[in-house]
Scaffold this active site. Structure first.
Site, PDB file in Angstrom:
ATOM      1  N   TYR A  85       0.837  -1.202   0.000  1.00 33.78           N
ATOM      2  CA  TYR A  85       0.000   0.000   0.000  1.00 33.78           C
ATOM      3  C   TYR A  85       0.876   1.258   0.000  1.00 33.78           C
ATOM      4  O   TYR A  85       0.577   2.242  -0.673  1.00 33.78           O
ATOM      5  CB  TYR A  85      -0.946   0.006   1.219  1.00 33.78           C
ATOM      6  CG  TYR A  85      -1.931   1.151   1.147  1.00 33.78           C
ATOM      7  CD1 TYR A  85      -3.156   0.976   0.504  1.00 33.78           C
ATOM      8  CD2 TYR A  85      -1.621   2.403   1.667  1.00 33.78           C
ATOM      9  CE1 TYR A  85      -4.052   2.026   0.385  1.00 33.78           C
ATOM     10  CE2 TYR A  85      -2.502   3.460   1.550  1.00 33.78           C
ATOM     11  CZ  TYR A  85      -3.724   3.272   0.912  1.00 33.78           C
ATOM     12  OH  TYR A  85      -4.602   4.312   0.792  1.00 33.78           O
ATOM     13  N   PHE A 137      -7.222  21.941 -24.501  1.00 38.66           N
ATOM     14  CA  PHE A 137      -7.481  20.516 -24.637  1.00 38.66           C
ATOM     15  C   PHE A 137      -8.707  20.211 -23.793  1.00 38.66           C
ATOM     16  O   PHE A 137      -8.888  20.787 -22.710  1.00 38.66           O
ATOM     17  CB  PHE A 137      -6.289  19.637 -24.237  1.00 38.66           C
ATOM     18  CG  PHE A 137      -6.621  18.188 -24.460  1.00 38.66           C
ATOM     19  CD1 PHE A 137      -6.753  17.694 -25.747  1.00 38.66           C
ATOM     20  CD2 PHE A 137      -6.907  17.345 -23.399  1.00 38.66           C
ATOM     21  CE1 PHE A 137      -7.158  16.383 -25.972  1.00 38.66           C
ATOM     22  CE2 PHE A 137      -7.301  16.026 -23.621  1.00 38.66           C
ATOM     23  CZ  PHE A 137      -7.421  15.545 -24.907  1.00 38.66           C
ATOM     24  N   THR A 138      -9.544  19.286 -24.248  1.00 39.46           N
ATOM     25  CA  THR A 138     -10.859  19.049 -23.646  1.00 39.46           C
ATOM     26  C   THR A 138     -10.814  18.880 -22.123  1.00 39.46           C
ATOM     27  O   THR A 138     -11.415  19.659 -21.378  1.00 39.46           O
ATOM     28  CB  THR A 138     -11.491  17.798 -24.292  1.00 39.46           C
ATOM     29  OG1 THR A 138     -10.552  16.724 -24.211  1.00 39.46           O
ATOM     30  CG2 THR A 138     -11.852  18.054 -25.748  1.00 39.46           C
ATOM     31  N   ASP A 228       1.947  20.557 -20.121  1.00 42.17           N
ATOM     32  CA  ASP A 228       1.285  19.282 -20.398  1.00 42.17           C
ATOM     33  C   ASP A 228       2.293  18.467 -21.216  1.00 42.17           C
ATOM     34  O   ASP A 228       2.475  18.709 -22.414  1.00 42.17           O
ATOM     35  CB  ASP A 228      -0.012  19.521 -21.178  1.00 42.17           C
ATOM     36  CG  ASP A 228      -0.755  18.215 -21.462  1.00 42.17           C
ATOM     37  OD1 ASP A 228      -0.116  17.140 -21.394  1.00 42.17           O
ATOM     38  OD2 ASP A 228      -1.963  18.269 -21.756  1.00 42.17           O
ATOM     39  N   LYS A 271       0.299   7.949 -23.413  1.00 35.21           N
ATOM     40  CA  LYS A 271       0.740   8.309 -24.772  1.00 35.21           C
ATOM     41  C   LYS A 271       2.244   8.056 -24.876  1.00 35.21           C
ATOM     42  O   LYS A 271       2.678   6.927 -24.953  1.00 35.21           O
ATOM     43  CB  LYS A 271       0.388   9.766 -25.072  1.00 35.21           C
ATOM     44  CG  LYS A 271      -1.083   9.984 -25.404  1.00 35.21           C
ATOM     45  CD  LYS A 271      -1.939  10.175 -24.214  1.00 35.21           C
ATOM     46  CE  LYS A 271      -3.306  10.714 -24.539  1.00 35.21           C
ATOM     47  NZ  LYS A 271      -4.157  10.765 -23.337  1.00 35.21           N
ATOM     48  N   ARG A 395     -12.794  15.856 -33.858  1.00 35.92           N
ATOM     49  CA  ARG A 395     -12.113  16.919 -33.116  1.00 35.92           C
ATOM     50  C   ARG A 395     -12.558  18.250 -33.732  1.00 35.92           C
ATOM     51  O   ARG A 395     -11.830  18.859 -34.509  1.00 35.92           O
ATOM     52  CB  ARG A 395     -10.581  16.761 -33.215  1.00 35.92           C
ATOM     53  CG  ARG A 395      -9.988  15.755 -32.229  1.00 35.92           C
ATOM     54  CD  ARG A 395     -10.241  16.193 -30.828  1.00 35.92           C
ATOM     55  NE  ARG A 395      -9.708  15.332 -29.790  1.00 35.92           N
ATOM     56  CZ  ARG A 395     -10.353  15.061 -28.657  1.00 35.92           C
ATOM     57  NH1 ARG A 395     -11.575  15.490 -28.440  1.00 35.92           N
ATOM     58  NH2 ARG A 395      -9.793  14.350 -27.715  1.00 35.92           N
ATOM     59  N   PHE A 462     -18.398  14.880 -26.379  1.00 35.35           N
ATOM     60  CA  PHE A 462     -17.969  14.043 -27.507  1.00 35.35           C
ATOM     61  C   PHE A 462     -17.877  12.567 -27.136  1.00 35.35           C
ATOM     62  O   PHE A 462     -17.990  11.699 -27.992  1.00 35.35           O
ATOM     63  CB  PHE A 462     -16.621  14.534 -28.062  1.00 35.35           C
ATOM     64  CG  PHE A 462     -15.515  14.588 -27.039  1.00 35.35           C
ATOM     65  CD1 PHE A 462     -15.385  15.669 -26.194  1.00 35.35           C
ATOM     66  CD2 PHE A 462     -14.623  13.550 -26.923  1.00 35.35           C
ATOM     67  CE1 PHE A 462     -14.381  15.708 -25.235  1.00 35.35           C
ATOM     68  CE2 PHE A 462     -13.614  13.572 -25.975  1.00 35.35           C
ATOM     69  CZ  PHE A 462     -13.496  14.652 -25.120  1.00 35.35           C
TER      70      PHE A 462
END
Ligand code: PLP
Length: 471
Positions: A85, A137-138, A228, A271, A395, A462
């Site tokens: 943990y 960005f969303t 980001d 990514k 997009r 979306f």
């Protein structure tokens, strides 16, 4: 045909061919469906490719997020999961890898990118403040808004033009940023939100010169700069390729230099970092770290796992080191470009220059007869699926959502259908099949009709909205 000499791809492009720096050890079968099956699946999914079952998809280009193939070393790492943990040894491997390759001092693990966005937005933004960034960005913008902030786009104008060939269309327009600072006051800007390769602009990079100048501007006004870093490795490739003085530097060196101009970063590790799940936040300031570390235990998990299993953190630590391999990044970007060059040679309108992770087809030029309010990019994703079982995504106006003040659709300049290429998953033959399917729907474009939205969820519509074809 008998006497015709066939040419390899390299020969056609006047260079030696490249190949992926890996060989395939395990395969996952995929299957082509019938037109009838696809009609039924799409109707059931309300013309939204997010609502399709993946078993009904042939080549899946919905996202490059969490869809990559892990290496044998990463899978071996999965067996070394320390599922304690607290204080898992895998966390310390992850911490070491982020420090070594991204250069930040303090690391907070999160379950994925939006977990990290939530924490940093909540800790840094006060209601009524403004968060400037190089295109929205969303999920990033939504977390900034939910924390009470207003996102302000300060990307250069060229980014909004799909045919402009600027080599660094992700750059921040420093004049736009300074105008904002003067208008609202530096004290009302908690940080500048910079993305390395801008997803919504078509995967467009930021130059080293731009981040250096941005750092200087932020210093002048005492505004922090956070990154980001989701696709920052791909950004480093474009700097190596296009910016003077970086040709002989490694991706790893470029990545570290770039991050060195920023105060911290958040990451969707699904990514560039080559894992199926995971994320992290990293900062240099110890007080900010304390606040984030305190917040992570409320929303994600203890500060040494943050929503990931120990095995996930081990795979991620290994993924970080593999991700900066120069041959890997080159073959990844070149595969995307290969698809782009086929489409360009057939005069199919795509965002140029081709970015790092996806081909973005310009739906306005593809379907000039479909108004933006009839969701041309969404319609294109549906047509592509019907033609061949290939799954892309919208997009454009659907992703842009509604203005929280007026409730009206936001109308982005870019109305795009994205074909995101998973890392280390598909071959050149898959890209040929994709290109031919895009051409088939392009040839039939005049018969294509727009859509109407029949169900709209409140947030990030979306993902779950449903549509019907306009009669
Ligand atoms: C640029 C960028 N930032 C943040 C995120 C959010 O990350 P996640 O999907 O891991 O929550 C994404 C995911 O698509 C992204 O592309």
């Amino acid at each position: 045909m008998k006497n015709r000499k066939l040419r390899t791809m390299g020969e056609q492009f006047g260079r030696r061919s490249w190949a992926e720096p890996w060989k395939i050890k395990m395969v996952e079968p995929i299957r082509m469906t019938s037109p009838q099956e696809r009609q039924e699946s799409l109707a059931e999914a309300g013309y939204n490719t997010f609502l399709l079952r993946s078993e009904n998809v042939y080549i899946d280009l919905l996202s490059d997020s969490g869809t990559g193939a892990m290496s044998d070393r990463q899978w071996a790492g999965i067996m070394l999961g320390d599922e304690a943990y607290a204080g898992s040894r895998n966390f310390f491997h992850l911490e070491e890898a982020v420090r070594q390759y991204y250069g930040y001092r303090y690391i907070v693990p999160t379950h994925q990118g939006r977990g990290a966005e939530h924490l940093i937005s909540r800790v840094l933004i006060k209601p009524g403040q403004y968060v400037p960034g190089n295109m929205y960005f969303t999920t990033t913008r939504l977390h900034q808004e939910l924390a009470g902030g207003t996102f302000v786009d300060v990307i250069i104008d060229e980014a909004h033009d799909s045919s402009n060939l600027h080599p660094f269309k992700g750059n921040v327009d420093l004049d736009k940023l300074e105008v904002l600072i003067k208008r609202v006051g530096a004290e009302n800007i908690p940080y500048v939100s910079l993305a390395g390769t801008v997803n919504m602009a078509g995967g467009q990079p930021v130059s080293m010169a731009n981040v250096r100048a941005l750092r200087a501007l932020c210093d002048r006004y005492n505004i922090p700069l956070h990154l980001d870093a989701t696709r920052m490795v791909e950004n480093a490739f474009f700097i190596q390729e296009r910016e003077e003085g970086y040709k002989d530097k490694s991706i790893a060196d470029i990545l570290k230099e770039f991050c060195g101009y920023t105060d911290g970063a958040w990451m969707s590790a699904k990514k560039d970092n080559l894992v199926n799940i995971g994320g992290w936040l990293a900062v240099n300031d110890s007080d900010l770290f304390d606040a984030l570390r305190n917040m992570v235990v409320i929303y994600e998990g203890l500060h040494t796992y943050g929503g990931m299993a120990g095995r996930d953190m081990e795979a991620l630590a290994i993924g970080i080191t593999e991700a900066v391999n120069d041959d890997h990044v080159r073959s990844r970007v070149e595969q995307v470009r290969y698809l782009g060059s086929l489409l360009t040679s057939w005069d199919i309108p795509i965002v140029k220059p081709v970015g790092g992770h996806a081909i973005f087809i310009d739906a306005r030029d593809f379907y000039p007869h479909i108004a933006q309010d009839q969701f041309p990019a969404q319609a294109m994703a549906a047509e592509l699926y019907l033609d061949s079982g290939i799954r892309g995504m919208e997009r454009g106006i659907v992703s842009a959502g509604r203005d929280p003040e007026t409730g009206d659709h936001r109308h982005p300049a870019l109305e795009l259908t994205r074909l995101a290429i998973p890392r280390r998953v598909y071959t050149q033959a898959h890209m040929d099949v994709v290109a031919e399917s895009v051409k088939a729907i392009y040839d039939a474009r005049e018969q294509t009709r727009g859509l109407k939205m029949v169900y709209e969820p409140e947030y990030l519509r979306f993902f779950q909205a449903r549509f019907e074809r306009i009669a």
